[in-house]
Design a protein around this motif. Sequence first.
Motif, short mmCIF file in Angstrom:
data_model
loop_
_atom_site.label_atom_id
_atom_site.label_comp_id
_atom_site.label_asym_id
_atom_site.label_seq_id
_atom_site.Cartn_x
_atom_site.Cartn_y
_atom_site.Cartn_z
N ASP A 1 1.78 11.56 -1.94
CA ASP A 1 1.30 11.85 -3.30
C ASP A 1 0.61 13.21 -3.37
OD1 ASP A 1 2.28 9.45 -4.17
OD2 ASP A 1 0.34 8.48 -4.45
N ASN A 2 0.42 13.83 -2.21
CA ASN A 2 -0.17 15.17 -2.13
C ASN A 2 -1.53 15.22 -2.82
OD1 ASN A 2 -0.08 17.80 -1.15
ND2 ASN A 2 0.92 18.62 -2.97
N LYS A 3 -2.38 14.22 -2.53
CA LYS A 3 -3.72 14.16 -3.13
C LYS A 3 -4.49 15.45 -2.86
CE LYS A 3 -4.19 10.02 -5.02
NZ LYS A 3 -4.69 9.81 -6.39
N LYS A 4 -4.96 16.06 -3.91
CA LYS A 4 -5.71 17.33 -3.84
C LYS A 4 -4.95 18.39 -3.04
CE LYS A 4 -10.36 15.36 -4.31
NZ LYS A 4 -11.69 15.20 -3.68
N GLY A 5 -3.62 18.27 -3.06
CA GLY A 5 -2.80 19.26 -2.35
C GLY A 5 -2.86 19.13 -0.84
N GLU B 1 13.13 4.42 -2.19
CA GLU B 1 11.70 4.71 -2.02
C GLU B 1 11.40 5.23 -0.62
OE1 GLU B 1 9.16 1.35 -2.58
OE2 GLU B 1 8.75 1.82 -4.66
N LEU B 2 11.93 4.53 0.38
CA LEU B 2 11.65 4.92 1.76
C LEU B 2 12.28 6.28 2.08
CD1 LEU B 2 10.34 4.20 4.43
CD2 LEU B 2 12.46 3.07 5.11
N ILE B 3 13.49 6.50 1.60
CA ILE B 3 14.15 7.79 1.81
C ILE B 3 13.30 8.93 1.25
CG2 ILE B 3 16.11 9.18 1.02
CD1 ILE B 3 17.84 6.65 1.41
N ASP B 4 12.73 8.71 0.07
CA ASP B 4 11.89 9.74 -0.54
C ASP B 4 10.65 10.02 0.32
OD1 ASP B 4 11.14 11.47 -2.87
OD2 ASP B 4 9.47 10.06 -2.99
N ILE B 5 10.02 8.96 0.82
CA ILE B 5 8.84 9.13 1.69
C ILE B 5 9.21 9.91 2.94
CG2 ILE B 5 7.22 7.89 3.18
CD1 ILE B 5 7.30 5.61 1.07
N LEU B 6 10.29 9.51 3.60
CA LEU B 6 10.68 10.15 4.86
C LEU B 6 11.12 11.59 4.64
CD1 LEU B 6 12.58 7.21 6.61
CD2 LEU B 6 10.18 7.88 6.87
N ASP B 7 11.78 11.85 3.52
CA ASP B 7 12.17 13.24 3.22
C ASP B 7 10.94 14.14 3.10
OD1 ASP B 7 14.89 12.80 3.27
OD2 ASP B 7 15.11 12.65 1.09
N LYS B 8 9.90 13.64 2.44
CA LYS B 8 8.68 14.44 2.30
C LYS B 8 8.00 14.67 3.64
CE LYS B 8 7.73 13.10 -2.50
NZ LYS B 8 6.88 12.29 -3.41
N LEU C 1 0.81 -1.21 0.00
CA LEU C 1 0.00 0.00 0.00
C LEU C 1 0.85 1.27 0.00
CD1 LEU C 1 -2.85 -1.06 2.45
CD2 LEU C 1 -3.02 -0.73 -0.02
N ASP C 2 1.86 1.33 0.86
CA ASP C 2 2.70 2.52 0.96
C ASP C 2 4.16 2.23 0.63
OD1 ASP C 2 0.59 4.21 1.78
OD2 ASP C 2 0.79 3.53 3.85
N ASP D 1 -9.25 11.04 -1.52
CA ASP D 1 -9.09 10.39 -2.83
C ASP D 1 -10.45 10.21 -3.49
OD1 ASP D 1 -7.02 8.82 -4.56
OD2 ASP D 1 -8.76 7.49 -4.43
N GLU D 2 -10.46 10.38 -4.81
CA GLU D 2 -11.72 10.27 -5.56
C GLU D 2 -12.33 8.89 -5.46
OE1 GLU D 2 -8.87 11.37 -6.65
OE2 GLU D 2 -9.14 13.47 -7.29
#
Length: 492
Positions: free
Chosen positions: A360-364, A56-63, A37-38, A324-325
Amino acid sequence: MKHIFFLIIFLITALEFHAETPKKEIRAVWLASNHSLDWPSKPYRNSNDINDQQDELIDILDKLKEANFNMVFIQTRIRGDVIYNSAIEPVSPYVQRVKNTWSKYDPLAFAIAECHKRGLECHAWFVTYPLGPERLNGRTNNSPAIRKNKDVVRKHKGEYYLDPGDPKTNNYLMALVGEIVDKYDIDGIHMDYIRYPEKAENFPDNATYKRYGNGKSKAEWRRENINTFVSNVYDMVKRKKPWVQVSSSVVGMYNRLPNSTRNHWTALNSVYQDPEKWLKDGKHDFVVPMMYYADELFFPFVEDWKSRSNGRFIIPGLGVYQVDEKEGNWNPVKIKEQIQFCRENQMEGNAFYRSRFLTDNKKGILDEIKTNFYDHPALLPTMAWLDTIRPIYPVNLKAVKAGMYMSLSWDETLQPQNKEVFFNVYRSKTWPIDAYKAENLVAARIKGNMLFVPIDDTIESGYYYAVTSYDRFHNESKISSPVFFVTGSFEK
């Protein structure tokens, strides 16, 4: 000398939700591994796949770090399988496709280290009783956890569960929790599905009840089974590592409210879960009600939970996936209103389900949360029931120009009982620095005694900087003596 590099972005915004930003607040997110899922998006087969998982994990944690989150619940035990190198259960097929015989890679150890580099606490999200579906990939599910526990495995609505009423279940789960606490520098154990399943009236535990019920009603006996496990886990964890926090995800509504006519399931009566008792008995540090609803199914229940906290923390879990839509298609304003309401009711923070909808910043939604609520770092609330001893503050603070950065360093001081500490950095245009103001905190839970802050020498500015020590019970020292640093054409 230990070093750590942070890119600190100082933003000053004046938006509608900004004024009430607290300095201390839990800002947590669930990071799910089940069904990819994540994270990770795919299991590894070789060293290249391992590198992809790590990136992948580094990118998630950075955000999450950039948005000033401070706690991650990483799914560590899934459904009778785990994400780490366990002596008890196999590594999940969502993490590892072939047995790792060529690398020392351990996904949980990697996640903890990367969280700590960024000042994020890492809590092991531990699914308790469920063991997965009756059929898996078209075949009968015969996983090692099911085979090993066949005497206490029960089938209910096409799923396998460990029977909470059998003492052997407790022993098995306690061994798994103990393995995690012993082997890893985890900050918390966060339990999930610590309850009987949906439609619990049909759960097949009559034989267990007959054997162990001791004259209690079935409902009373079932609650006692969960309470006993909770108490045993808490006591064991605190014996091993007193600073490791114990928490649980619980059903979002404790009980029906007076005069309520809505028919909904509750923790207390639908699934025999009594988190109010856990808090009252001192067997949890905080609970996270899964409040993935809106309007009259949210706001009154926040107030109800607040009344049940017994001096410990209630962290409402928000269903950010609802934007999410394909889910609830919520306007992000709903999430903003919920965060604001929790702050107004002095809750100790929020948790968000799940991380992908944030990153993913869904709808900001991530931008909305960061801009309106998490525009500054936050410390975690002090666990006064565990430890109230403030650490000793650092000394000999120095600030020097190092290319495009200011290098801020300090001397660590010997702490009583050699208590492990981290560091927080404050800055202000005036002295003394008000350490109670959230906007003066610029970096939290630094591991190491140096921070590099980006500077612009074309801009004339001057700031006082100071540092505090910060322990794993979230006690903070007095603030250090300051250092003043200027940029531009000021005389240095």
